[in-house]
Design a protein around this motif. Structure first.
Motif: not given
Length: 379
Positions: A272-284
């Motif tokens: 869940l935390a990883a999903l939220r990081v990805l959502r916050a950093e869509p350029g990854l």
């Protein structure tokens, strides 16, 4: 020597002769090797916020879920993860499993039975192959990414319910499935298309939402999505995403879900935390493709649709030797040999990572290039 002991010895001898003997090699925490064999493409497993979330969940909820999901193994963490996964990928609903393997076993075995036709791409993952066998359906394996063969098989289904199995990005060759055409074929024949987004989620589409989302198939009624949380999300677990009716059916009929302990709280919170990081950093995800394209060009192999690069080797023995050469230089790479490769060709499997800084990535590329350039020509 007993009969079983003789059989084990003979089996091992045959594997060793063919260059196919495998062994577990434990790695130590914090070693300095550069790992291009694992699937933590975005480096989220090591992100501080992901680690803190996983650790906090273990302290709050305990080391395990304690029971199957239908007993007391469903926590509010599971519900949050399912809701946010569905929203992120554009699917109506989601169900989380203990592994991606279980997700595929559940989806296929609960949807198919002896009266069903399964049309399977020749290159699908072992979990989908095992799921098809477990379902006891009639199975027709078609050539890789051959839409015409899929259409022919569906046309000959004779009114039976039908499933088509594929992956969004294939785990060995790294190529993408023609999901648009497959979805259209399934819609024409009222079949379901099951797409394993294990190597697409977090890598393809807008902000890593997957191949299906990028092609406008997020809400397609004939498309079922499965995924793992152990690759781009750097955690563990799996998911099936689709209609509420599909999820209700799986909760009530999918034996690998019903009789399995729920995903551990630490893994659930980490994903869940990883999903939220990805959502916050869509350029990854874009960085995966930049590095992957440059690496493919350097190695002289086709560019991957995802994060997996595949380098053919002349023999299983040479693949193992090349893997050892890279390891001696401080870089782990994958080594795929039969039966893990659908076409029987042994390969080095190299995954693109964005969690490495530029200097370590450049060093890893140099090491892999030297190893690959020294391999004998394929004959």
């Amino acid at each position: 020597m007993s009969g079983w002991a003789e059989w084990f010895a003979a089996q091992r001898a045959a594997r060793e002769t063919a260059g196919l003997q495998r062994a577990l090699r434990p790695r130590a925490a914090g070693d300095d090797l550069i790992d291009l064999a694992n699937n933590d493409y975005l480096g989220l497993s090591g992100r501080p916020e992901v680690r803190r979330a996983a650790a906090g969940a273990a302290l709050r909820w305990g080391a395990g879920a304690g029971a199957s999901r239908l007993v007391t193994g469903t926590t509010t963490l599971h519900a949050e993860l399912e809701r946010e996964l569905a929203g992120f990928t554009g699917r109506p609903a989601a169900l989380v499993f203990s592994t991606g393997y279980h997700a595929n076993l559940s989806a296929v075995s609960a949807l198919a039975d002896r009266e069903t036709l399964i049309v399977s791409d020749a290159h699908v993952h072992a979990s989908l192959i095992d799921a098809a066998r477990l379902s006891r359906a009639t199975i027709r394996v078609v050539a890789h990414n051959d839409v015409a063969a899929v259409r022919d098989a569906l046309s000959a289904a004779g009114g039976r319910r039908a499933l088509v199995l594929t992956e969004s990005v294939f785990s060995v060759l790294g190529d993408a499935a023609p999901v648009d055409d497959l979805a259209a074929a399934c819609a024409e024949h009222d079949a379901l298309l099951v797409v394993d987004e294990a190597h697409g989620l977090g890598v393809l589409g807008d902000g890593g939402r997957g191949l299906l989302h990028s092609r406008g198939l997020g809400g397609h009624p004939n498309v079922v999505m499965t995924a793992t949380l152990s690759k781009s999300f750097g955690a563990m677990g799996g998911a099936v995403l689709g209609s509420p009716a599909l999820i209700d059916h799986l909760v009530n009929r999918a034996r690998p879900f019903i009789f399995d302990t729920g995903l551990a709280p630490a893994a659930t919170a980490g994903a869940l935390a990883a999903l939220r990081v990805l959502r916050a950093e869509p350029g990854l995800p874009a960085r995966i493709h930049e590095r992957g394209a440059a690496l493919a060009d350097r190695l002289g192999v086709p560019r991957s649709a995802g994060a997996v690069l595949s380098v053919p080797m002349p023999s299983p023995q040479r693949a193992v030797a090349a893997q050892a050469e890279a390891l001696a230089a401080g870089v782990r790479v994958g080594c795929f040999r039969p039966p893990s490769v659908p076409d029987g060709i042994s390969r080095l499997r190299i995954t693109t990572h964005v969690g490495l800084d530029d200097a370590r990535w450049a060093h890893a590329v140099d090491v892999v290039a030297r190893v690959v350039e020294s391999r004998p020509a394929l004959v």
